[in-house]
Write a protein that holds these residues in place. Structure first.
Motif, PDB file in Angstrom:
ATOM      1  N   GLY A  42       0.810  -1.219   0.000  1.00 32.03           N
ATOM      2  CA  GLY A  42       0.000   0.000   0.000  1.00 32.03           C
ATOM      3  C   GLY A  42       0.836   1.259   0.000  1.00 32.03           C
ATOM      4  O   GLY A  42       0.340   2.349  -0.318  1.00 32.03           O
ATOM      5  N   LEU A  43       2.113   1.136   0.339  1.00 30.69           N
ATOM      6  CA  LEU A  43       3.028   2.279   0.297  1.00 30.69           C
ATOM      7  C   LEU A  43       3.359   2.690  -1.132  1.00 30.69           C
ATOM      8  O   LEU A  43       3.905   3.768  -1.363  1.00 30.69           O
ATOM      9  N   VAL A  44       3.081   1.814  -2.087  1.00 34.99           N
ATOM     10  CA  VAL A  44       3.330   2.135  -3.496  1.00 34.99           C
ATOM     11  C   VAL A  44       2.082   1.883  -4.345  1.00 34.99           C
ATOM     12  O   VAL A  44       2.153   1.812  -5.553  1.00 34.99           O
ATOM     13  N   GLY A  45       0.939   1.730  -3.692  1.00 31.30           N
ATOM     14  CA  GLY A  45      -0.308   1.464  -4.409  1.00 31.30           C
ATOM     15  C   GLY A  45      -1.006   2.759  -4.764  1.00 31.30           C
ATOM     16  O   GLY A  45      -0.542   3.538  -5.576  1.00 31.30           O
ATOM     17  N   GLY A  46      -2.145   2.995  -4.145  1.00 31.77           N
ATOM     18  CA  GLY A  46      -2.799   4.289  -4.307  1.00 31.77           C
ATOM     19  C   GLY A  46      -4.135   4.297  -4.991  1.00 31.77           C
ATOM     20  O   GLY A  46      -4.853   5.293  -4.931  1.00 31.77           O
ATOM     21  N   SER A 202       3.986  -8.407  -9.099  1.00 34.12           N
ATOM     22  CA  SER A 202       3.272  -7.171  -8.785  1.00 34.12           C
ATOM     23  C   SER A 202       3.104  -6.340 -10.042  1.00 34.12           C
ATOM     24  O   SER A 202       3.978  -6.316 -10.915  1.00 34.12           O
ATOM     25  N   GLY A 203       1.995  -5.617 -10.117  1.00 33.85           N
ATOM     26  CA  GLY A 203       1.554  -5.083 -11.392  1.00 33.85           C
ATOM     27  C   GLY A 203       1.929  -3.664 -11.740  1.00 33.85           C
ATOM     28  O   GLY A 203       1.529  -3.174 -12.787  1.00 33.85           O
ATOM     29  N   SER A 204       2.686  -2.961 -10.884  1.00 38.55           N
ATOM     30  CA  SER A 204       3.009  -1.577 -11.221  1.00 38.55           C
ATOM     31  C   SER A 204       4.352  -1.167 -10.634  1.00 38.55           C
ATOM     32  O   SER A 204       4.888  -1.827  -9.743  1.00 38.55           O
ATOM     33  N   CYS A 205       4.881  -0.076 -11.153  1.00 38.36           N
ATOM     34  CA  CYS A 205       6.147   0.506 -10.696  1.00 38.36           C
ATOM     35  C   CYS A 205       5.914   1.979 -10.371  1.00 38.36           C
ATOM     36  O   CYS A 205       4.856   2.539 -10.665  1.00 38.36           O
ATOM     37  N   LYS A 206       6.914   2.593  -9.777  1.00 39.56           N
ATOM     38  CA  LYS A 206       6.877   4.033  -9.512  1.00 39.56           C
ATOM     39  C   LYS A 206       8.065   4.689 -10.193  1.00 39.56           C
ATOM     40  O   LYS A 206       9.193   4.211 -10.096  1.00 39.56           O
ATOM     41  N   ASP A 215       5.604  18.271 -19.754  1.00 38.73           N
ATOM     42  CA  ASP A 215       4.235  18.061 -20.247  1.00 38.73           C
ATOM     43  C   ASP A 215       3.560  16.901 -19.525  1.00 38.73           C
ATOM     44  O   ASP A 215       2.379  16.976 -19.161  1.00 38.73           O
ATOM     45  N   ILE A 216       4.300  15.809 -19.323  1.00 46.16           N
ATOM     46  CA  ILE A 216       3.746  14.645 -18.631  1.00 46.16           C
ATOM     47  C   ILE A 216       3.428  14.994 -17.186  1.00 46.16           C
ATOM     48  O   ILE A 216       2.352  14.668 -16.670  1.00 46.16           O
ATOM     49  N   VAL A 217       4.344  15.670 -16.526  1.00 42.65           N
ATOM     50  CA  VAL A 217       4.140  16.041 -15.123  1.00 42.65           C
ATOM     51  C   VAL A 217       2.937  16.963 -14.983  1.00 42.65           C
ATOM     52  O   VAL A 217       2.116  16.804 -14.068  1.00 42.65           O
ATOM     53  N   ARG A 218       2.816  17.926 -15.890  1.00 36.84           N
ATOM     54  CA  ARG A 218       1.688  18.858 -15.847  1.00 36.84           C
ATOM     55  C   ARG A 218       0.362  18.102 -16.009  1.00 36.84           C
ATOM     56  O   ARG A 218      -0.611  18.356 -15.289  1.00 36.84           O
ATOM     57  N   LYS A 219       0.327  17.172 -16.952  1.00 38.37           N
ATOM     58  CA  LYS A 219      -0.884  16.371 -17.183  1.00 38.37           C
ATOM     59  C   LYS A 219      -1.239  15.550 -15.947  1.00 38.37           C
ATOM     60  O   LYS A 219      -2.409  15.483 -15.533  1.00 38.37           O
ATOM     61  N   LEU A 220      -0.240  14.931 -15.335  1.00 37.39           N
ATOM     62  CA  LEU A 220      -0.484  14.143 -14.127  1.00 37.39           C
ATOM     63  C   LEU A 220      -1.012  15.013 -12.988  1.00 37.39           C
ATOM     64  O   LEU A 220      -1.986  14.666 -12.319  1.00 37.39           O
ATOM     65  N   ASN A 221      -0.370  16.133 -12.767  1.00 35.38           N
ATOM     66  CA  ASN A 221      -0.786  17.013 -11.674  1.00 35.38           C
ATOM     67  C   ASN A 221      -2.195  17.558 -11.877  1.00 35.38           C
ATOM     68  O   ASN A 221      -2.961  17.701 -10.921  1.00 35.38           O
ATOM     69  N   ASP A 222      -2.530  17.846 -13.127  1.00 31.69           N
ATOM     70  CA  ASP A 222      -3.832  18.450 -13.415  1.00 31.69           C
ATOM     71  C   ASP A 222      -4.971  17.439 -13.401  1.00 31.69           C
ATOM     72  O   ASP A 222      -6.066  17.730 -12.912  1.00 31.69           O
ATOM     73  N   THR A 262       0.048   9.266  -7.989  1.00 30.21           N
ATOM     74  CA  THR A 262      -0.154   8.887  -6.592  1.00 30.21           C
ATOM     75  C   THR A 262       0.895   9.543  -5.694  1.00 30.21           C
ATOM     76  O   THR A 262       1.189   9.051  -4.611  1.00 30.21           O
ATOM     77  N   GLY A 263       1.417  10.668  -6.144  1.00 33.44           N
ATOM     78  CA  GLY A 263       2.562  11.331  -5.509  1.00 33.44           C
ATOM     79  C   GLY A 263       3.729  11.195  -6.455  1.00 33.44           C
ATOM     80  O   GLY A 263       4.124  12.156  -7.120  1.00 33.44           O
ATOM     81  N   PRO A 264       4.271   9.982  -6.600  1.00 31.78           N
ATOM     82  CA  PRO A 264       5.148   9.698  -7.738  1.00 31.78           C
ATOM     83  C   PRO A 264       4.275   9.395  -8.954  1.00 31.78           C
ATOM     84  O   PRO A 264       3.040   9.474  -8.883  1.00 31.78           O
ATOM     85  N   ALA A 265       4.900   9.023 -10.065  1.00 30.44           N
ATOM     86  CA  ALA A 265       4.155   8.608 -11.248  1.00 30.44           C
ATOM     87  C   ALA A 265       4.034   7.095 -11.216  1.00 30.44           C
ATOM     88  O   ALA A 265       5.038   6.383 -11.306  1.00 30.44           O
ATOM     89  N   LYS A 266       2.816   6.606 -11.065  1.00 27.14           N
ATOM     90  CA  LYS A 266       2.573   5.160 -10.992  1.00 27.14           C
ATOM     91  C   LYS A 266       2.509   4.609 -12.411  1.00 27.14           C
ATOM     92  O   LYS A 266       1.612   4.947 -13.185  1.00 27.14           O
ATOM     93  N   LEU A 267       3.460   3.764 -12.758  1.00 35.00           N
ATOM     94  CA  LEU A 267       3.566   3.166 -14.085  1.00 35.00           C
ATOM     95  C   LEU A 267       2.854   1.820 -14.061  1.00 35.00           C
ATOM     96  O   LEU A 267       3.268   0.901 -13.351  1.00 35.00           O
ATOM     97  N   MET A 268       1.772   1.694 -14.826  1.00 32.53           N
ATOM     98  CA  MET A 268       0.894   0.537 -14.722  1.00 32.53           C
ATOM     99  C   MET A 268       1.402  -0.652 -15.543  1.00 32.53           C
ATOM    100  O   MET A 268       0.781  -1.107 -16.503  1.00 32.53           O
ATOM    101  N   THR A 269       2.550  -1.160 -15.138  1.00 35.41           N
ATOM    102  CA  THR A 269       3.132  -2.349 -15.741  1.00 35.41           C
ATOM    103  C   THR A 269       4.075  -2.975 -14.730  1.00 35.41           C
ATOM    104  O   THR A 269       4.638  -2.261 -13.894  1.00 35.41           O
ATOM    105  N   PRO A 270       4.255  -4.306 -14.732  1.00 35.43           N
ATOM    106  CA  PRO A 270       5.113  -4.934 -13.730  1.00 35.43           C
ATOM    107  C   PRO A 270       6.557  -4.463 -13.811  1.00 35.43           C
ATOM    108  O   PRO A 270       7.221  -4.270 -12.797  1.00 35.43           O
ATOM    109  N   TYR A 271       7.051  -4.307 -15.017  1.00 38.41           N
ATOM    110  CA  TYR A 271       8.396  -3.774 -15.234  1.00 38.41           C
ATOM    111  C   TYR A 271       8.500  -3.307 -16.678  1.00 38.41           C
ATOM    112  O   TYR A 271       7.665  -3.647 -17.515  1.00 38.41           O
ATOM    113  N   PHE A 272       9.500  -2.511 -16.969  1.00 42.53           N
ATOM    114  CA  PHE A 272       9.691  -1.996 -18.323  1.00 42.53           C
ATOM    115  C   PHE A 272      11.182  -1.705 -18.477  1.00 42.53           C
ATOM    116  O   PHE A 272      11.715  -0.855 -17.778  1.00 42.53           O
TER     117      PHE A 272
END
Length: 429
Positions: A42-46, A202-206, A215-222, A262-272
């Motif tokens: 849950g510390l990296v979920g969100g 596990s299904g996501s990364c940070k 541009d990506i950060v602005r989109k996430l924040n907004d 979720t604070g950081p950018a949650k990347l919805m993939t197990p790894y990349f």
């Protein structure tokens, strides 16, 4: 007469929910966590309230078990958002959530003991009498909740995954997870991937937001969401079959990088792989926050879930262990852990008080979920399936049975009609 005492082993969402349910039922609750922080993954979920998780959260609130959903709501940076395949989701800030949960537990009177890794139990005549931590501390109780999860064993990540990915579970520093059910002689089973090998990744990364384009950060924040098409040179669609979170193993997630804030950018993939990720526009300087080796792998989960009754009482040589979270079966997610933990903690008190155990009715989503999954886990062919309110096979079942209700007032009426309003807020002892 001395107060009933419940010991909860494991401080993830399920363990926290079990401890809260125990104190609200009138018992003294001690929560033992092997690391220095609560919440585990849950510390990296969100993500919560997406799809059928909204129904579950509202049912639990009317049932009197909504405390942790209120905490999530207080820490939410984005509410009622959509991303591919998911509606009305909320995202809590993973940097804010753990202190907020600690405050909630303290306010309710839960005693939290950190750096308390349980390694032994003492049992006699069909009951566990106490658990013992690595430093020799002994914790006696009338009943116990095993919320140790199904991950945090480095050998499993090495044998069944891509090696230790250096994730938030930090098992090398705080020692591996030890299953209380294993120590007690409870039968346990392992999940499987599509190829038949054990476990699931596990299904996501940070990612550090600071490593992404403006541009990506602005989109996430907004908006809380950013979807970026994956160029052919960076395609990683084969990784989807490895995920514990099968609700995200879809075409949209194969063809796009989907980020959630979720604070950081949650990347919805197990790894990349990092070299491929940096081929995607906006990710030229991308860097992983969790797991540190997110370019190669992630933590492995779904080992050792226990044989449980609908009450979440573990079935075996002892009768005073209950299971919360993934320990109760292949149940994916924070909401699912809170649901199971609440029932487990309440029933632990009921058992200790000599009361009849509660089984939630199938007419509620939370009841059907627990009853259905614990039944499915008895069948070997079902242990490769992951169950969640938010997608995949169980969400489809919810819709087919008419259990997916988005209107909180309608959800409350269903709970009230079942005569269960405030169930988990009532004193038992």
């Amino acid at each position: 007469m001395s107060k009933i005492k419940i010991v909860v082993v494991g401080g993830g969402w399920g363990g926290c929910a079990a401890a809260i349910a125990a104190v609200k039922a009138g018992a003294e609750a001690v929560l033992l966590e092997r690391t220095d922080m609560l919440l585990g993954t849950g510390l990296v979920g969100g993500i919560y309230r997406n799809n059928g998780r909204q129904t579950a959260a509202e049912e639990m609130t009317t049932l009197g078990g909504g405390d942790l959903f209120h905490v999530m709501d207080e820490c939410a940076g984005h509410k009622n958002i959509e991303f591919p395949g998911h509606a009305h989701a909320s995202l809590y800030n993973v940097y804010e959530i753990e202190p907020a949960v600690r405050k909630c537990l303290a306010g309710l009177g839960v005693k939290v003991v950190a750096n308390a890794s349980v390694v032994k139990i003492d049992k006699k005549e069909g009951k566990v009498l106490s658990v013992v931590t690595r430093d020799g501390a002994v914790y006696e109780a009338d009943a116990f909740v095993d919320a140790t999860g199904t991950s945090a064993v480095p050998g499993n990540c090495v044998k069944y995954g891509n090696g230790c990915a250096m994730c938030i579970l930090r098992c090398h520093s705080f020692a591996p997870r030890v299953s209380i059910c294993t120590l007690a002689g409870i039968e346990e089973w392992n999940g499987r991937k599509k190829d038949g090998s054990l476990g699931a990744m596990s299904g996501s990364c940070k990612l550090f937001k600071e490593s992404l384009s403006e541009d990506i950060v602005r989109k996430l924040n907004d908006t809380g969401v950013c979807v970026v098409p994956i160029p052919a040179a960076a395609n990683m669609s084969e990784k989807l079959g490895m995920k514990a979170c099968q609700q995200y193993a879809t075409k949209d997630f194969a063809e796009n990088i989907i980020l959630l804030d979720t604070g950081p950018a949650k990347l919805m993939t197990p790894y990349f792989p990092l070299e491929k990720l940096r081929l995607v526009p906006g990710f030229e300087k991308a860097r992983y926050e969790d797991p540190i080796a997110g370019g190669r792998g992630n933590s492995m989960r779904y080992f050792q879930f226990a044989d449980c009754a609908h009450s979440l009482q573990a079935r075996g040589e002892v009768d005073n262990i209950f299971c919360a979270g993934e320990k109760g079966g292949a149940m994916v997610g924070h909401t699912e852990a809170v649901v199971t933990g609440t029932l487990a903690g309440n029933n632990a008190v009921r058992l200790a008080a000599g009361k009849e155990l509660v089984e939630l009715p199938n007419g509620l989503a939370v009841g059907d979920f627990i009853n259905h999954v614990t039944d499915e886990m008895k069948r070997d062919e079902c242990r490769g399936t992951k169950y969640t309110f938010s997608g995949s096979v169980y969400f489809e079942r919810m819709k087919e049975l008419g259990l997916y209700v988005c209107d909180p007032s309608e959800t409350a009426k269903k709970v009230e009609a079942a005569g269960l309003s405030g169930l988990f807020a009532r004193k038992i002892c």
